[in-house]
Design an enzyme around this catalytic site. Structure first.
Site, PDB file in Angstrom:
ATOM      1  N   ASP A  72      -3.034  21.488  10.797  1.00  0.00           N
ATOM      2  CA  ASP A  72      -3.934  22.096  11.716  1.00  0.00           C
ATOM      3  C   ASP A  72      -3.063  22.948  12.733  1.00  0.00           C
ATOM      4  O   ASP A  72      -3.236  24.331  13.093  1.00  0.00           O
ATOM      5  CB  ASP A  72      -4.979  21.338  12.253  1.00  0.00           C
ATOM      6  CG  ASP A  72      -6.142  21.217  11.485  1.00  0.00           C
ATOM      7  OD1 ASP A  72      -6.122  21.615  10.125  1.00  0.00           O
ATOM      8  OD2 ASP A  72      -7.333  20.571  11.927  1.00  0.00           O
ATOM      9  N   PHE A  75      -1.358  25.718  10.867  1.00  0.00           N
ATOM     10  CA  PHE A  75      -2.233  27.006  10.426  1.00  0.00           C
ATOM     11  C   PHE A  75      -2.670  27.681  11.761  1.00  0.00           C
ATOM     12  O   PHE A  75      -2.880  29.037  11.670  1.00  0.00           O
ATOM     13  CB  PHE A  75      -3.630  26.264  10.023  1.00  0.00           C
ATOM     14  CG  PHE A  75      -4.564  27.433   9.625  1.00  0.00           C
ATOM     15  CD1 PHE A  75      -4.491  28.037   8.288  1.00  0.00           C
ATOM     16  CD2 PHE A  75      -5.543  27.775  10.336  1.00  0.00           C
ATOM     17  CE1 PHE A  75      -5.361  29.070   7.951  1.00  0.00           C
ATOM     18  CE2 PHE A  75      -6.414  28.702  10.182  1.00  0.00           C
ATOM     19  CZ  PHE A  75      -6.537  29.421   8.898  1.00  0.00           C
ATOM     20  N   ASP A  76      -3.051  27.014  12.945  1.00  0.00           N
ATOM     21  CA  ASP A  76      -3.164  27.632  14.053  1.00  0.00           C
ATOM     22  C   ASP A  76      -2.157  28.590  14.582  1.00  0.00           C
ATOM     23  O   ASP A  76      -2.389  29.676  15.198  1.00  0.00           O
ATOM     24  CB  ASP A  76      -3.442  26.968  15.270  1.00  0.00           C
ATOM     25  CG  ASP A  76      -5.165  25.951  15.044  1.00  0.00           C
ATOM     26  OD1 ASP A  76      -5.908  26.385  14.135  1.00  0.00           O
ATOM     27  OD2 ASP A  76      -5.227  24.998  15.342  1.00  0.00           O
ATOM     28  N   LEU A 122     -15.659  29.563  15.667  1.00  0.00           N
ATOM     29  CA  LEU A 122     -15.550  29.556  17.075  1.00  0.00           C
ATOM     30  C   LEU A 122     -14.077  30.049  17.503  1.00  0.00           C
ATOM     31  O   LEU A 122     -13.083  30.146  16.829  1.00  0.00           O
ATOM     32  CB  LEU A 122     -15.287  28.137  17.807  1.00  0.00           C
ATOM     33  CG  LEU A 122     -16.705  27.453  17.696  1.00  0.00           C
ATOM     34  CD1 LEU A 122     -16.618  25.870  18.414  1.00  0.00           C
ATOM     35  CD2 LEU A 122     -17.833  28.287  18.719  1.00  0.00           C
ATOM     36  N   GLU A 155     -19.190  19.949  24.723  1.00  0.00           N
ATOM     37  CA  GLU A 155     -19.592  18.641  23.953  1.00  0.00           C
ATOM     38  C   GLU A 155     -17.933  18.526  23.111  1.00  0.00           C
ATOM     39  O   GLU A 155     -17.185  19.403  23.188  1.00  0.00           O
ATOM     40  CB  GLU A 155     -20.613  18.881  22.759  1.00  0.00           C
ATOM     41  CG  GLU A 155     -20.328  20.262  22.161  1.00  0.00           C
ATOM     42  CD  GLU A 155     -21.738  20.597  21.196  1.00  0.00           C
ATOM     43  OE1 GLU A 155     -22.456  19.892  21.660  1.00  0.00           O
ATOM     44  OE2 GLU A 155     -21.747  21.755  20.727  1.00  0.00           O
ATOM     45  N   LYS A 157     -15.390  18.621  19.832  1.00  0.00           N
ATOM     46  CA  LYS A 157     -15.399  19.025  18.763  1.00  0.00           C
ATOM     47  C   LYS A 157     -14.885  18.272  17.582  1.00  0.00           C
ATOM     48  O   LYS A 157     -13.905  17.740  17.532  1.00  0.00           O
ATOM     49  CB  LYS A 157     -14.261  19.980  18.914  1.00  0.00           C
ATOM     50  CG  LYS A 157     -13.929  21.150  17.740  1.00  0.00           C
ATOM     51  CD  LYS A 157     -12.799  21.941  18.078  1.00  0.00           C
ATOM     52  CE  LYS A 157     -12.825  23.285  16.965  1.00  0.00           C
ATOM     53  NZ  LYS A 157     -12.178  22.372  15.685  1.00  0.00           N
ATOM     54  N   ASP A 159     -14.315  16.751  14.191  1.00  0.00           N
ATOM     55  CA  ASP A 159     -13.094  17.060  13.064  1.00  0.00           C
ATOM     56  C   ASP A 159     -14.039  16.558  11.826  1.00  0.00           C
ATOM     57  O   ASP A 159     -13.832  15.420  11.101  1.00  0.00           O
ATOM     58  CB  ASP A 159     -11.804  16.181  13.043  1.00  0.00           C
ATOM     59  CG  ASP A 159     -10.883  16.873  12.532  1.00  0.00           C
ATOM     60  OD1 ASP A 159     -11.034  17.967  11.652  1.00  0.00           O
ATOM     61  OD2 ASP A 159      -9.491  16.407  12.263  1.00  0.00           O
ATOM     62  N   ARG A 178     -20.977  25.647   4.971  1.00  0.00           N
ATOM     63  CA  ARG A 178     -20.943  26.992   5.785  1.00  0.00           C
ATOM     64  C   ARG A 178     -20.502  28.078   4.963  1.00  0.00           C
ATOM     65  O   ARG A 178     -20.928  29.296   4.967  1.00  0.00           O
ATOM     66  CB  ARG A 178     -19.891  26.819   6.918  1.00  0.00           C
ATOM     67  CG  ARG A 178     -19.714  28.242   7.896  1.00  0.00           C
ATOM     68  CD  ARG A 178     -18.888  28.164   8.990  1.00  0.00           C
ATOM     69  NE  ARG A 178     -17.436  27.567   8.637  1.00  0.00           N
ATOM     70  CZ  ARG A 178     -16.644  27.214   9.618  1.00  0.00           C
ATOM     71  NH1 ARG A 178     -17.067  27.422  10.873  1.00  0.00           N
ATOM     72  NH2 ARG A 178     -15.664  26.655   9.324  1.00  0.00           N
ATOM     73  N   TYR A 265     -23.606  14.505  13.208  1.00  0.00           N
ATOM     74  CA  TYR A 265     -23.936  15.060  14.399  1.00  0.00           C
ATOM     75  C   TYR A 265     -24.438  16.324  14.449  1.00  0.00           C
ATOM     76  O   TYR A 265     -23.743  17.134  13.824  1.00  0.00           O
ATOM     77  CB  TYR A 265     -23.135  14.611  15.438  1.00  0.00           C
ATOM     78  CG  TYR A 265     -22.928  13.216  15.966  1.00  0.00           C
ATOM     79  CD1 TYR A 265     -24.288  12.589  16.152  1.00  0.00           C
ATOM     80  CD2 TYR A 265     -21.653  12.648  16.224  1.00  0.00           C
ATOM     81  CE1 TYR A 265     -24.132  11.138  16.489  1.00  0.00           C
ATOM     82  CE2 TYR A 265     -21.762  11.462  17.078  1.00  0.00           C
ATOM     83  CZ  TYR A 265     -23.030  10.727  16.854  1.00  0.00           C
ATOM     84  OH  TYR A 265     -22.796   9.332  17.181  1.00  0.00           O
ATOM     85  N   LYS A 331     -20.159  25.750  25.510  1.00  0.00           N
ATOM     86  CA  LYS A 331     -21.233  26.776  25.308  1.00  0.00           C
ATOM     87  C   LYS A 331     -22.138  27.168  26.620  1.00  0.00           C
ATOM     88  O   LYS A 331     -22.188  26.262  27.304  1.00  0.00           O
ATOM     89  CB  LYS A 331     -21.985  26.301  24.155  1.00  0.00           C
ATOM     90  CG  LYS A 331     -21.540  25.812  22.829  1.00  0.00           C
ATOM     91  CD  LYS A 331     -22.417  25.086  21.817  1.00  0.00           C
ATOM     92  CE  LYS A 331     -21.702  24.364  20.777  1.00  0.00           C
ATOM     93  NZ  LYS A 331     -22.649  23.598  19.967  1.00  0.00           N
ATOM     94  N   LYS A 355      -8.579  23.301  21.975  1.00  0.00           N
ATOM     95  CA  LYS A 355      -7.844  22.457  21.150  1.00  0.00           C
ATOM     96  C   LYS A 355      -6.836  21.357  21.735  1.00  0.00           C
ATOM     97  O   LYS A 355      -6.059  21.910  22.395  1.00  0.00           O
ATOM     98  CB  LYS A 355      -7.226  23.258  19.962  1.00  0.00           C
ATOM     99  CG  LYS A 355      -7.918  24.004  19.026  1.00  0.00           C
ATOM    100  CD  LYS A 355      -9.059  23.281  18.056  1.00  0.00           C
ATOM    101  CE  LYS A 355      -8.305  22.879  17.024  1.00  0.00           C
ATOM    102  NZ  LYS A 355      -7.925  24.085  15.843  1.00  0.00           N
ATOM    103  N   CYS A 449      20.633  -7.570   1.598  1.00  0.00           N
ATOM    104  CA  CYS A 449      20.457  -7.073   3.165  1.00  0.00           C
ATOM    105  C   CYS A 449      21.478  -6.112   3.404  1.00  0.00           C
ATOM    106  O   CYS A 449      22.647  -6.267   3.131  1.00  0.00           O
ATOM    107  CB  CYS A 449      20.625  -8.394   4.202  1.00  0.00           C
ATOM    108  SG  CYS A 449      20.863  -7.869   5.928  1.00  0.00           S
ATOM    109  N   CYS A 452      24.165  -7.820   6.281  1.00  0.00           N
ATOM    110  CA  CYS A 452      25.109  -8.808   5.842  1.00  0.00           C
ATOM    111  C   CYS A 452      25.264  -8.896   4.328  1.00  0.00           C
ATOM    112  O   CYS A 452      26.259  -9.918   4.079  1.00  0.00           O
ATOM    113  CB  CYS A 452      24.502 -10.073   6.661  1.00  0.00           C
ATOM    114  SG  CYS A 452      22.989 -10.783   5.912  1.00  0.00           S
ATOM    115  N   CYS A 468      15.706 -11.387   5.216  1.00  0.00           N
ATOM    116  CA  CYS A 468      16.954 -11.909   4.966  1.00  0.00           C
ATOM    117  C   CYS A 468      16.773 -13.227   5.588  1.00  0.00           C
ATOM    118  O   CYS A 468      16.908 -13.432   6.613  1.00  0.00           O
ATOM    119  CB  CYS A 468      17.814 -10.923   5.655  1.00  0.00           C
ATOM    120  SG  CYS A 468      19.651 -11.544   5.807  1.00  0.00           S
ATOM    121  N   CYS A 474      23.365 -12.762  10.309  1.00  0.00           N
ATOM    122  CA  CYS A 474      23.113 -11.598  10.052  1.00  0.00           C
ATOM    123  C   CYS A 474      23.171 -10.578  11.337  1.00  0.00           C
ATOM    124  O   CYS A 474      22.497 -10.666  12.214  1.00  0.00           O
ATOM    125  CB  CYS A 474      21.802 -11.419   9.449  1.00  0.00           C
ATOM    126  SG  CYS A 474      21.212  -9.644   9.162  1.00  0.00           S
TER     127      CYS A 474
END
Length: 776
Positions: A72, A75-76, A122, A155, A157, A159, A178, A265, A331, A355, A449, A452, A468, A474
């Site tokens: 993200d 991309f942003d 948004l 509120e 955001k 994901d 959407r 939600y 908002k 963000k 190992c 050693c 080991c 060691c």
């Protein structure tokens, strides 16, 4: 990526030129920071074309395929660069620019359905300064119209995946993604499997037709359980909850969707014929009455300062929530004011998303190497191209064991998703399979190992981890044990950090320039047993060297040189002498000899024996001799110890070279018996206390020590058996749980009185934390 707010009835602008997410009357009064270029340069055109192609490609992978190719954050960054070029060169912008469209395309695998009102994206901002500027502009516009500032519904955001639910006369008739904001995918049958979403609303008085917008997500604990099932079945775990939720809703068979722990939600409203509510918050309350799942994490706030406080609070507590978030949405609460402010072609002018700094990024997995721990456990770890995530630069992350590497499905050379949540240890989530070239290779666990050369094997039959077995000699295990004994839970020797421990116990190894810049110590050093750690001053440390990268103008050159570690470099005028830090090490070793018994126990690196068990043992037995002589049954009977730790103690003391360490430390003057301070009153006998948050005059260890020496139990979690919670600044979820269970909560003053007087100190006089309505 962007999330989905609600949409009051509003006309949609059709201009191809990107519009700033602020009202026109304010925008006109703001002088542009940069004069737009009249003719784009060739380089600007080329970069713009590249960005359009990249953003469209990544957006399609994210929205349509639920298989993101970049993080993200990346991309942003690309999207913001695209917006900057368009702002400077508006003549480049076309109607199909990614800045002019919402979300992704509609998949041909599902029937296309039109939303009654458009679903917008948004506007994202990435700094508090940007957010403050946005809010002040919007506030000024509202005050100009109405003479009063707006109220802000603030509120989380979520994901997740935005969905649009259409109810007619209270009955769910359609659910859609959407899509491009105008047209989405019909996922009605899949949404019907989500228990949170009512098929028929409760009560009466429903609108004739209403679109409810929300976010489908997978709760953090459910996602963890789902991935545990995947790993147990030998399959690669899912990369993140958001794409898992989105992929689940796009299953052809609703029965498959029903197997996923999806929740939802509500975050907004679209078409709402006959709905009489006048604000966002009032609508949430009405929807809750009708049985819709509304988030408990929102507030209506009056001032910018309150909004900033909300953001700061959830920035600190984002990992205490039911679900993952990547920011905060703000908002205008009043619907009439929302309509006045309107929309640009893509975003509402009455809402913005702040963000948080990214906690997931993509980076290159350069190699998988192994580390040998203080108990011999061999752990694979990822070596990656350094990348900044959650405020710090990360280039290594544990992979736990060979089964985890296999379950994650990562190959050396992969682009991988790296996650670092706050202070949590960085984690490689999984590969970005779509970016594989065919040159990647599998990781093969070593059979011997790397330190050693001893053949590796599980400690017990059936163990996943391999170890080991050369515990005594060691070099890698000795390094880890020496660093551990000097740590904060052990002797707390500040001058004996990991690098000093490695310099004492191993040789410098080959030139790091020949090994990708990774320092790989080899062979023994001057300290061959932790038994001799308190006689380090008697060792010859003058020849101990370490590799240091040669730097030029503050930057690494990739070339290395060996330099003395404990002594200064000799010159023609000055001989080599111990450095100030070496002298400090000698001084701190002397002071460490007087540490209490529980710290000595922690320093011995006995498996399972940490600070809590060590405190319990020291309190119960009082001396190292008594612990050594105790039977397994007597050890197990100690509260906070139990049979597993008791068995580990007996097994550890049965080894001759382990006993030699204790004897050597005792001979060097290390305290092996706690002095009983008769002057300390046993005021907390029989009480259990939990300390949380930051206290001004006590460190966490000091507070626990004060509780234990007075006969109390210092617990790590709150339950109904907890007597008191001592809460300092940033107390967090333990304070919340205490209040929900009715456990008495003390501030530092109340804690001090309790230490002195015990429960006889009147609880009502002790400062109980957090008045009603305040955030702790």
């Amino acid at each position: 990526m962007t999330s989905q707010p609600e949409n009051p009835d509003a006309a949609t602008p059709t201009s191809a030129v990107p519009e700033a997410g602020v009202p026109d009357d304010v925008e006109d009064a703001v002088e542009p920071a940069v004069e737009p270029a009249r003719t784009p340069s060739t380089s600007a055109r080329e970069r713009y074309a590249d960005l359009v192609e990249l953003v469209q490609k990544y957006r399609a992978a994210y929205y349509n395929d639920d298989a993101p190719l970049v993080s993200d954050a990346e991309f942003d960054r690309l999207y913001s660069e695209l917006e900057r070029i368009e702002a400077l060169n508006p003549e480049l912008v076309t109607n199909d620019s990614p800045t002019q469209v919402v979300g992704g395309d509609v998949s041909v695998a599902f029937a296309a359905v039109d939303h009654l009102t458009r679903m917008y994206s948004l506007e994202d901002v990435f700094s508090l300064a940007e957010l403050e500027a946005w809010l002040r502009r919007a506030e000024a516009s509202v005050e100009k119209r109405h003479g009063t500032a707006p109220q802000w519904l603030t509120e989380l955001k979520i994901d997740g995946l935005a969905v649009n639910l259409l109810y007619r006369d209270g009955v769910l008739v359609r659910a859609a993604t959407r899509g491009d904001g105008t047209t989405g995918e019909d996922i009605t049958h899949n949404v019907a499997t989500i228990k949170d979403i009512p098929q028929k609303l409760h009560g009466t008085g429903f609108p004739a037709e209403m679109e409810v917008r929300g976010e489908v997500y997978i709760a953090s604990k459910d996602f963890a359980a789902l991935n545990e099932q995947m790993v147990a079945a030998g399959r690669a775990p899912y990369a993140n909850p958001r794409n898992t939720a989105a992929g689940s809703l796009r299953q052809k068979d609703p029965a498959e969707t029903a197997k996923r722990p999806l929740s939802m939600y509500v975050h907004g409203i679209g078409a709402r014929e006959g709905l009489e509510t006048t604000s966002q918050s009032q609508t949430y309350a009405q929807l809750k009455e009708w049985g819709m799942p509304t988030s408990p994490y929102y507030k209506v706030l009056d001032t910018l300062e309150e909004v900033m406080g909300f953001i700061a609070h959830y920035g600190e507590h984002r990992h205490d929530l039911i679900h993952e978030i990547d920011g905060i949405v703000v908002k205008v609460d009043d619907f009439a004011t929302q309509r006045e402010l309107g929309h640009t072609s893509r975003v509402p002018r009455w809402s913005v998303a702040y963000k948080y700094p990214p906690e997931e990024v993509n980076t290159k997995l350069l190699d998988i190497r192994v580390n040998v721990g203080r108990t011999g456990r061999v752990t694979p770890y990822a070596v990656m191209t350094p990348v900044k995530v959650a405020g710090s630069t990360v280039e290594m992350a544990t992979l736990h064991n060979q089964d985890v590497v296999k379950a994650k499905g990562v190959l050396i050379g992969d682009t991988v998703v790296l996650r670092k949540a706050g202070d949590v240890i960085p984690e490689v989530v999984g590969p970005v399979v779509a970016l594989r070239t065919g040159d990647e290779r599998e990781f093969v666990m070593p059979t011997h190992c790397p330190s050693c050369g001893t053949e590796l094997a599980p400690a017990k039959e059936g163990d996943i981890d391999i170890r080991c077995p050369n515990a005594r000699s060691c070099p890698a295990q000795l390094t880890e044990r020496v660093a551990h004994l000097a740590g904060r839970g052990g002797f707390d020797i500040e001058a004996l950090g990991y690098e000093a421990a490695a310099a004492l116990t191993t040789g410098p190894g080959p030139d790091p320039a020949e090994n990708g810049g990774v320092i790989m110590p080899s062979g023994p050093g001057p300290l061959t047993s932790e038994a001799d750690v308190f006689t380090i001053a008697d060792l010859d440390l003058s020849g101990v060297v370490v590799w240091r990268e040669i730097r030029a103008k503050g930057e690494g050159t990739g070339r290395f040189q060996q330099v003395p570690y404990f002594y200064t470099k000799a010159t023609a005028k000055k001989p080599s002498v111990p450095t100030r830090n070496t002298e400090k090490l000698f001084e701190e070793l002397e002071k460490a000899k007087s540490q209490p018994l529980w710290r000595v126990l922690v320093a011995l690196s006995i498996r399972h024996v940490g600070p809590t068990a060590s405190r319990a043992l020291a309190t119960a037995f009082g001396s190292m001799d008594a612990i050594r002589a105790a039977s397994e049954v007597a050890l197990a009977d100690v509260d906070g110890v139990g049979p597993i730790i008791a068995e580990a103690l007996v097994e550890w003391f049965a080894v001759d070279w382990h006993r030699e360490i204790v004897d050597a430390w005792a001979a060097a003057g290390v305290r092996m018996q706690d002095e009983v301070d008769e002057s300390t009153p046993r005021t907390l006998e029989g009480l259990t206390l939990v300390v949380t948050g930051t206290l001004p005059n006590f460190s966490r260890d000091e507070a626990k020590e004060a509780i234990i020496t007075r006969g109390g139990k210092a617990a790590g979690s709150v339950s109904r058996q907890t007597s008191y919670v001592v809460a300092g600044e940033n107390a967090g979820t333990k304070l919340d749980k205490a209040e929900s269970l009715g456990v008495k909560v003390l501030d530092e003053d109340g804690f001090v009185r309790l230490l002195a007087e015990g429960p006889a100190a009147e609880p009502d006089d002790q400062a109980v934390f957090a008045e009603e309505g305040e955030d702790a």
